[in-house]
Design a protein around this motif. Structure first.
Motif, mmCIF file in Angstrom:
data_model
loop_
_atom_site.group_PDB
_atom_site.id
_atom_site.type_symbol
_atom_site.label_atom_id
_atom_site.label_comp_id
_atom_site.label_asym_id
_atom_site.label_seq_id
_atom_site.Cartn_x
_atom_site.Cartn_y
_atom_site.Cartn_z
ATOM 1 N N GLN A 434 17.193 56.442 -10.801
ATOM 2 C CA GLN A 434 17.580 57.296 -9.671
ATOM 3 C C GLN A 434 16.420 57.550 -8.724
ATOM 4 O O GLN A 434 16.624 57.735 -7.523
ATOM 5 C CB GLN A 434 18.110 58.645 -10.179
ATOM 6 N N HIS A 457 20.749 61.864 -13.318
ATOM 7 C CA HIS A 457 21.921 61.083 -12.910
ATOM 8 C C HIS A 457 22.873 62.009 -12.144
ATOM 9 O O HIS A 457 23.030 63.187 -12.525
ATOM 10 C CB HIS A 457 22.614 60.517 -14.155
ATOM 11 N N PRO A 458 23.545 61.511 -11.094
ATOM 12 C CA PRO A 458 24.457 62.375 -10.321
ATOM 13 C C PRO A 458 25.486 63.100 -11.186
ATOM 14 O O PRO A 458 25.847 64.241 -10.884
ATOM 15 C CB PRO A 458 25.146 61.397 -9.353
ATOM 16 N N ASP A 459 25.926 62.457 -12.292
ATOM 17 C CA ASP A 459 26.922 63.113 -13.152
ATOM 18 C C ASP A 459 26.377 64.380 -13.811
ATOM 19 O O ASP A 459 27.156 65.227 -14.254
ATOM 20 C CB ASP A 459 27.384 62.173 -14.272
ATOM 21 N N ARG A 461 23.459 66.102 -12.492
ATOM 22 C CA ARG A 461 22.536 66.825 -11.595
ATOM 23 C C ARG A 461 22.996 68.265 -11.348
ATOM 24 O O ARG A 461 22.207 69.203 -11.471
ATOM 25 C CB ARG A 461 22.397 66.061 -10.276
ATOM 26 N N ASP A 462 24.270 68.439 -11.050
ATOM 27 C CA ASP A 462 24.764 69.787 -10.740
ATOM 28 C C ASP A 462 24.649 70.704 -11.949
ATOM 29 O O ASP A 462 24.303 71.884 -11.824
ATOM 30 C CB ASP A 462 26.218 69.740 -10.258
#
Ligand code: 0RQ
Length: 501
Positions: A434, A457-459, A461-462
């Motif tokens: 990333q 990872h975007p999955d 991150r939040d």
């Protein structure tokens, strides 16, 4: 033609079975071997047979096994399967042994690789009974030409009461002249500076010394090293390699690195190999390396002339690359120097030369504590190896990993590391496919923001950002390294319960 030209020692040639009779239940045995190179190929199997026979008779049989680093199925594998390893140090990567360690059958003392020889000399491990060391040749004067690794061989040969040599003619005879075995190490308070000012500087002898009176057996073999194949670099490892190379360019532009960088250390594995491959496509020239292990990627850089010199303690090549190297080993002389692991990984030398250290990791937490060794806090994979020796003392250190493992079920960036090998005080630059988080000079909360934004990872991150924000909000008097203690390891618990973080 025989590789044993010393009349005194050639009289000691015998079978592996005969040699193995010198190793008894409870012995502490120092063997050669480092990342699948230069380990004894015949005697360990004979010890394993003796162990199985003893167990069938209802007797105990186990040894404490010390090496340089990881070995191969013919050493760790056969002995672990025979239940013959009571204690193991300083590093391993064998599936059968890993299982024995993680089921509690074998004690594993996971040790910094630069520490193992000195701790043996300090007497921390007890008396070493037998050394079993693979070499390339025995010279007429009894001196020994090492093979594809040096590791801790000098120490085991000196410390052990009895010595067994395996002379393996698979190693090129041209190895003579590749090694630099330093005989100047002393115990405190008699220590002196290690006078290495350049990666290729010689400070020792090309040969290992062996006390002929201690040699009880010599076994002749012709078998190749383990030689694992490498995966050709995938998109993810190429992306990580590009992040590393771009960052080094940036450091040159800001006058923090010279044009030809500083000596490189590259860890084991596919990612490390891919980073070396990326250097091949870069504009960098006249590179040097002061490292532990020479993998295929590094040898390619020597072949193309990008890398002018490599100091290491071992090879770890694919089968094809090892055969190609052996066929023209002579041509590499003067460009490759192989040292004992106490010198290849010596903190003083690493600090003085100012290395660029690049190593793999299992996971990192949002503050930059790095786990290099454990799955879910409890099961060991390999061990810390040389990563701590290099990371703590390097000029720059990188830790690299894909941002997820197990097809995305695990995030490599977690709220709290389930095990810590490298603390936030040591780690500088984290890299996933990333992106890259440069943590130098940042406080813990600034590190967390950067790691979450650049490496997660975007999955995931939040979720990480939410954990961090709530930790900040709920710790009015704990703003330095905010955590939610009850939740810190909940990601790992969730994986164990549900198979997904
Ligand atoms: O397991 O094969 O069962 O799927 O760990 O991971 O991604 O193949 O990476 O081969 O580069 O190894 C840290 C182990 C990385 C290595 C480590 C699982 C993953 C896979 C391997 P599977 P990859 P690599 C000098 C430097 C310590 C020693 C060192 C290492 C397996 O670099 O041993 O640095 N380093 N020495 O699926 C659960 C996670 C995971 C995970 C990966 N977060 N949770 N499992 N895996 N991440 C050289 C020497 O010292 C000798």
């Amino acid at each position: 033609m025989t590789r044993i030209t010393c009349p005194v020692l050639s009289s000691k040639v015998t079978s592996a079975e005969e040699a193995a009779t010198y190793i008894n239940d409870g012995d502490r045995v120092g063997m050669s071997g480092f990342t699948g190179a230069g380990y004894p190929k015949a005697v360990p199997a004979a010890i394993a047979e003796n162990a199985k026979a003893a167990q069938e008779r209802g007797e105990d049989f186990g040894i404490e096994l010390f090496t340089g680093a990881s070995t191969a199925p013919e050493l760790d594998g056969v002995l672990a399967e025979a239940g013959a390893i009571r204690k193991r140090l300083p590093f391993q990567s064998d599936p059968a042994l890993r299982k024995a360690i993680n089921t509690g059958a074998t004690e594993y003392v996971d040790t910094h690789l630069s520490h193992s020889a000195q701790q043996a000399w300090f007497g921390f491990y007890g008396n070493i009974d037998v050394a079993v060391v693979e070499v390339a040749a025995v010279l007429p004067n009894g001196m020994v030409v090492p093979g594809s690794s040096v590791g801790n061989n000098k120490s085991w040969l000196e410390l052990a009461d009895k010595v067994i040599l395996e002379v393996n003619d698979w190693h090129p005879r041209a190895y003579e002249g590749f090694h630099d075995v330093y005989y100047g190490t002393r115990l405190p308070p008699e220590r002196r500076p290690i006078q290495i000012l350049d990666p290729m500087q010689r400070i020792g002898d090309p040969y290992l010394r062996v006390d002929a009176d201690k040699v009880v057996a010599i076994v002749e073999t012709s078998a190749p090293d383990r030689n694992l194949p490498f995966k050709s670099p995938d998109e993810s490892s190429k992306a990580m390699a590009e992040h590393v190379v771009d960052f080094l360019r940036h450091e040159i532009q800001h006058d923090r690195l010279p044009e030809n960088l500083l000596p490189i250390q590259s860890g084991v594995g596919n990612v490390a190999n891919a980073v070396m491959a990326e250097f091949a496509h870069s504009e960098f020239e006249n590179l040097t390396a002061y490292t532990e292990v020479i993998q295929d990627g590094m040898l390619d850089l020597i072949d193309t002339g990008k890398l002018t010199a490599v100091s290491a303690t071992s090879f770890s090549l694919s089968a094809e690359r090892a055969e190609a190297f052996n066929a023209k080993a002579e041509e590499y002389k003067g460009r490759i120097l192989m040292r004992t692991q106490e010198i290849s990984n010596h903190p003083e030398v690493i600090r003085r030369l100012g290395l660029i250290a690049i190593n793999g990791m299992v996971e990192a937490d949002i503050y930059g504590n790095v786990n290099s060794t454990h799955v879910m806090g409890s099961s060991v994979i390999n061990g810390i190896g040389g990563s701590g020796d290099f990371a703590r003392n390097a000029y720059l250190n990188f830790f690299v990993s894909p941002s997820t493992a197990k097809d995305g079920a695990i995030s490599a960036i977690v709220p709290f590391a389930s095990h810590t090998d490298h603390t936030e005080h040591d780690t500088q630059i984290l890299v996933t496919e990333q992106g890259l988080a440069d943590l130098r000079g940042l406080s813990p909360t600034a590190r967390a923001r950067r790691i979450i934004a650049n490496c997660a990872h975007p999955d995931y991150r939040d979720g990480l950002q939410d954990y961090f924000d709530r930790a900040v909000a709920e710790n009015p008097n704990g703003q330095h390294t905010p955590h939610l203690l009850a939740e810190a390891l909940s990601w790992h618990q969730k994986f164990q319960a549900e198979g997904h973080m």
